[in-house]
Enzyme design. Structure first.
Site, PDB file in Angstrom:
ATOM      1  N   ASN A  61       0.766  -0.911  -0.186  1.00 46.93           N
ATOM      2  CA  ASN A  61       0.134   0.178   0.048  1.00 46.93           C
ATOM      3  C   ASN A  61       0.706   1.741  -0.600  1.00 46.93           C
ATOM      4  O   ASN A  61       1.915   0.756   0.481  1.00 46.93           O
ATOM      5  CB  ASN A  61      -1.021  -0.364   1.115  1.00 46.93           C
ATOM      6  CG  ASN A  61      -0.858  -0.788   2.696  1.00 46.93           C
ATOM      7  OD1 ASN A  61       0.683   0.731   2.506  1.00 46.93           O
ATOM      8  ND2 ASN A  61      -0.653  -1.239   3.341  1.00 46.93           N
ATOM      9  N   LYS A  87     -11.222  -3.374  18.012  1.00 49.36           N
ATOM     10  CA  LYS A  87      -9.456  -4.043  18.492  1.00 49.36           C
ATOM     11  C   LYS A  87      -8.806  -3.929  19.747  1.00 49.36           C
ATOM     12  O   LYS A  87      -8.012  -4.462  20.166  1.00 49.36           O
ATOM     13  CB  LYS A  87      -8.333  -2.843  17.826  1.00 49.36           C
ATOM     14  CG  LYS A  87      -9.149  -2.910  15.998  1.00 49.36           C
ATOM     15  CD  LYS A  87      -7.865  -3.088  15.384  1.00 49.36           C
ATOM     16  CE  LYS A  87      -8.247  -2.945  13.619  1.00 49.36           C
ATOM     17  NZ  LYS A  87      -7.227  -3.469  12.982  1.00 49.36           N
ATOM     18  N   ASP A  89      -4.075  -6.330   4.963  1.00 53.15           N
ATOM     19  CA  ASP A  89      -5.205  -7.225   5.766  1.00 53.15           C
ATOM     20  C   ASP A  89      -5.647  -8.758   5.266  1.00 53.15           C
ATOM     21  O   ASP A  89      -5.672  -9.749   6.134  1.00 53.15           O
ATOM     22  CB  ASP A  89      -6.877  -6.405   5.320  1.00 53.15           C
ATOM     23  CG  ASP A  89      -6.201  -5.511   6.384  1.00 53.15           C
ATOM     24  OD1 ASP A  89      -5.861  -5.678   7.460  1.00 53.15           O
ATOM     25  OD2 ASP A  89      -7.680  -4.505   5.916  1.00 53.15           O
ATOM     26  N   LYS A 129       8.375 -16.545 -10.668  1.00 56.12           N
ATOM     27  CA  LYS A 129       8.074 -15.503 -11.293  1.00 56.12           C
ATOM     28  C   LYS A 129       7.087 -16.500 -12.279  1.00 56.12           C
ATOM     29  O   LYS A 129       7.060 -17.248 -13.029  1.00 56.12           O
ATOM     30  CB  LYS A 129       8.745 -14.692 -12.238  1.00 56.12           C
ATOM     31  CG  LYS A 129       7.934 -14.047 -12.796  1.00 56.12           C
ATOM     32  CD  LYS A 129       9.279 -12.946 -13.648  1.00 56.12           C
ATOM     33  CE  LYS A 129       8.923 -12.268 -14.409  1.00 56.12           C
ATOM     34  NZ  LYS A 129       8.866 -11.826 -15.160  1.00 56.12           N
ATOM     35  N   PHE A 154      -4.330   3.141  15.035  1.00 53.04           N
ATOM     36  CA  PHE A 154      -4.794   3.672  13.877  1.00 53.04           C
ATOM     37  C   PHE A 154      -5.714   3.537  13.447  1.00 53.04           C
ATOM     38  O   PHE A 154      -5.974   2.104  13.241  1.00 53.04           O
ATOM     39  CB  PHE A 154      -3.787   4.884  12.616  1.00 53.04           C
ATOM     40  CG  PHE A 154      -2.514   5.238  13.146  1.00 53.04           C
ATOM     41  CD1 PHE A 154      -2.953   6.707  12.726  1.00 53.04           C
ATOM     42  CD2 PHE A 154      -1.479   5.325  14.070  1.00 53.04           C
ATOM     43  CE1 PHE A 154      -1.359   8.132  13.076  1.00 53.04           C
ATOM     44  CE2 PHE A 154      -0.774   6.557  14.909  1.00 53.04           C
ATOM     45  CZ  PHE A 154      -1.171   7.651  14.064  1.00 53.04           C
ATOM     46  N   PRO A 167      -2.511 -11.898  10.403  1.00 62.86           N
ATOM     47  CA  PRO A 167      -3.051 -11.678  11.914  1.00 62.86           C
ATOM     48  C   PRO A 167      -3.095  -9.844  11.871  1.00 62.86           C
ATOM     49  O   PRO A 167      -2.285  -9.441  11.150  1.00 62.86           O
ATOM     50  CB  PRO A 167      -2.168 -12.120  11.956  1.00 62.86           C
ATOM     51  CG  PRO A 167      -0.611 -11.945  11.587  1.00 62.86           C
ATOM     52  CD  PRO A 167      -0.877 -12.464  10.334  1.00 62.86           C
ATOM     53  N   ASP A 168      -3.957  -9.777  12.824  1.00 69.07           N
ATOM     54  CA  ASP A 168      -3.899  -8.562  13.078  1.00 69.07           C
ATOM     55  C   ASP A 168      -3.255  -8.260  14.770  1.00 69.07           C
ATOM     56  O   ASP A 168      -3.740  -8.220  15.617  1.00 69.07           O
ATOM     57  CB  ASP A 168      -6.245  -8.400  13.591  1.00 69.07           C
ATOM     58  CG  ASP A 168      -5.759  -6.619  13.762  1.00 69.07           C
ATOM     59  OD1 ASP A 168      -5.104  -6.632  13.816  1.00 69.07           O
ATOM     60  OD2 ASP A 168      -7.229  -6.349  13.131  1.00 69.07           O
ATOM     61  N   ILE A 169      -2.078  -7.506  14.038  1.00 68.61           N
ATOM     62  CA  ILE A 169      -1.745  -7.055  15.259  1.00 68.61           C
ATOM     63  C   ILE A 169      -1.795  -6.288  16.888  1.00 68.61           C
ATOM     64  O   ILE A 169      -1.661  -6.285  17.771  1.00 68.61           O
ATOM     65  CB  ILE A 169      -0.473  -6.337  14.385  1.00 68.61           C
ATOM     66  CG1 ILE A 169       0.654  -7.752  13.795  1.00 68.61           C
ATOM     67  CG2 ILE A 169       1.367  -6.341  15.504  1.00 68.61           C
ATOM     68  CD1 ILE A 169       1.234  -6.713  12.013  1.00 68.61           C
ATOM     69  N   LYS A 177     -14.417   0.121  15.657  1.00 69.14           N
ATOM     70  CA  LYS A 177     -12.185  -0.160  14.733  1.00 69.14           C
ATOM     71  C   LYS A 177     -11.816   0.033  16.559  1.00 69.14           C
ATOM     72  O   LYS A 177     -11.463  -1.236  17.075  1.00 69.14           O
ATOM     73  CB  LYS A 177     -11.677   0.673  14.438  1.00 69.14           C
ATOM     74  CG  LYS A 177     -10.499  -0.307  13.144  1.00 69.14           C
ATOM     75  CD  LYS A 177      -9.898   0.644  12.885  1.00 69.14           C
ATOM     76  CE  LYS A 177     -10.738   0.379  10.670  1.00 69.14           C
ATOM     77  NZ  LYS A 177      -9.956   0.912   9.720  1.00 69.14           N
TER      78      LYS A 177
END
Ligand code: CTP
Length: 401
Positions: A206, A340, A274, A284, A322, A302-304, A336
């Protein structure tokens, strides 16, 4: 009091020791802005100093670009302490006489902050009545001295005149500045994007630059915290005084974060992907005539932030996340924060045209449990980092800098 030092390096062989001074000082949360006289540049390069200080080095009083960026009056006042190391006999004479014929001497005349001097010169020059007269006068003006020490000199003579060792200068700096508000606390920061491989040459990523996370790590270190920064791939230098662990994928980021525990505060500023391709190809992927593009099967990363916020053992006392949103900012951020399990969330609008991702400025809404959302004005990411650190200090009952 803050921990910002304006370090003026004058021209003596001891100038090489300032590299060590900056490196060790940065590890203890001091932030150096450096000025090199012309003569100092014969002994140590602006590039070496700038690399360790993590900031541009100033040297010229009449440089229009320098003045435009930072006028010399502001430069002399923005620090909490001015340090002259090494200070030559010539610089002491200039200071005692109030001369201002180059950037260094002008800053010393213009500053309203305490000044600490680490003299370095040949023993005869140090003992010369003229130098001793200047030192007396400077002491009378309230200037503090550290050293010089006695010993073998680079010039081959022995006697007083050797610059104090970096440790002794740091001790003198710290006794003048006091410890940072977060001294004794440990902090963990995630920053940057993650790269999730599709094959050996392609990846999903991203637009995150890492600027905000890196700025927070730096500001925490400047406040005296022992900081581990876990960074995805970014084009930024490691912040001075911060233990930086570079990772590529979300799973590596999680592993590095868990290895950094226990910490008192965790700030998750990374834009973690995500999803990742379930089975990255070993070779390749080839364009296959007539068969169309390959289908990528994705699996969740995983959601750290969540993992840190919901853990039983070693949960950081304060977990901050954030929320990057492109609409309904407050509503999504509230949801959120709940989902979280983090204590605070900084919500920012990253919609098209906001220029937050990859940019140098940011605008956030701070959400804390049981408190009204706080809207912060748009500001530089470094400034936002300092403001956040001041809030963190308050949350730990420490007086912010
Ligand atoms: N985060 C994380 N690990 C992930 C995803 C996000 O640690 N796998 C953290 C980010 O560092 C940030 C917060 O979670 O502090 C929110 O990230 P954001 O991208 O806004 O939210 P997502 O979890 O991706 O949710 P959504 O895609 O629904 O907006």
């Amino acid at each position: 009091m803050g921990r910002r030092v304006l370090l003026i390096v004058t021209g003596g062989i001891a100038a090489y020791k300032v590299l060590e001074l900056i490196r060790r000082g940065a590890e203890r949360g001091l932030r150096f802005r450096c000025v090199l006289t012309r003569a100092a540049q014969e002994f140590v390069t602006p590039l070496a100093v700038a690399s360790l200080a993590g900031e541009k080095v100033y040297s010229d009083l009449f440089s229009l670009t320098d003045e435009a960026e930072m006028g010399h009056i502001r430069l002399s006042r923005e620090a909490d302490l001015v340090v002259v190391a090494p200070a030559t006999a010539d610089m002491l004479a200039k200071m005692a006489g109030g001369l201002a014929d180059d950037l260094a001497s002008t800053l010393l005349l213009a500053t309203d902050k305490p000044v600490l001097v680490a003299p370095a010169m040949n023993p005869c020059m140090w003992q010369h009545p003229a130098t001793q007269r200047n030192v007396e006068r400077l002491r009378g003006d309230g200037i503090r001295f550290v050293g010089p020490e006695e010993g073998d000199m680079a010039c081959g003579e022995t006697g007083p005149g050797r610059m104090a060792e970096p440790e002794a200068i740091l001790a003198a700096i710290e006794s003048l500045l006091g410890p940072g508000p977060l001294a004794g606390l440990r902090a963990l920061v995630t920053s940057g994007p993650t790269h999730e491989p599709i094959d050996p040459v392609r990846y999903i990523a991203n637009r995150s630059s890492g600027r905000q996370g890196h700025a927070i790590a730096r500001a925490l270190a400047e406040a005296g915290a022992a900081v581990t920064l876990v960074s995805g791939p970014v084009a930024l230098p490691d912040p001075p005084g911060v233990r930086t662990v570079r990772v590529t994928t979300a799973r590596e980021m999680l592993e590095a974060c868990e290895a950094a525990l226990p910490v008192d505060v965790a700030v998750c500023a990374a834009a973690v992907c995500d999803w990742r391709p379930e089975r990255p190809a070993e070779d390749k992927l080839k364009k296959r005539e007539g068969k169309g593009p390959p289908l990528l099967e994705l699996t969740e990363n995983p959601d750290i932030l969540r993992r840190l916020a919901v853990r039983g053992e070693h949960r950081p006392r304060l977990v901050i996340g954030f929320a990057a949103e492109t609409g309904s900012l407050l509503e999504h951020a509230r949801e959120k924060r709940r989902r979280k399990g983090c204590d605070w969330i900084l919500a920012n609008d990253v919609g098209a045209g906001s220029a937050v991702f990859g940019g140098t400025r940011n605008r956030v809404l701070l959400l804390r449990d049981g408190e009204e959302p706080e809207s912060w004005p748009e500001m530089d990411k470094q400034e936002l980092a300092r403001r956040l650190v001041a809030e963190i200090a308050r949350a730990f009952g420490r007086e912010p800098a």
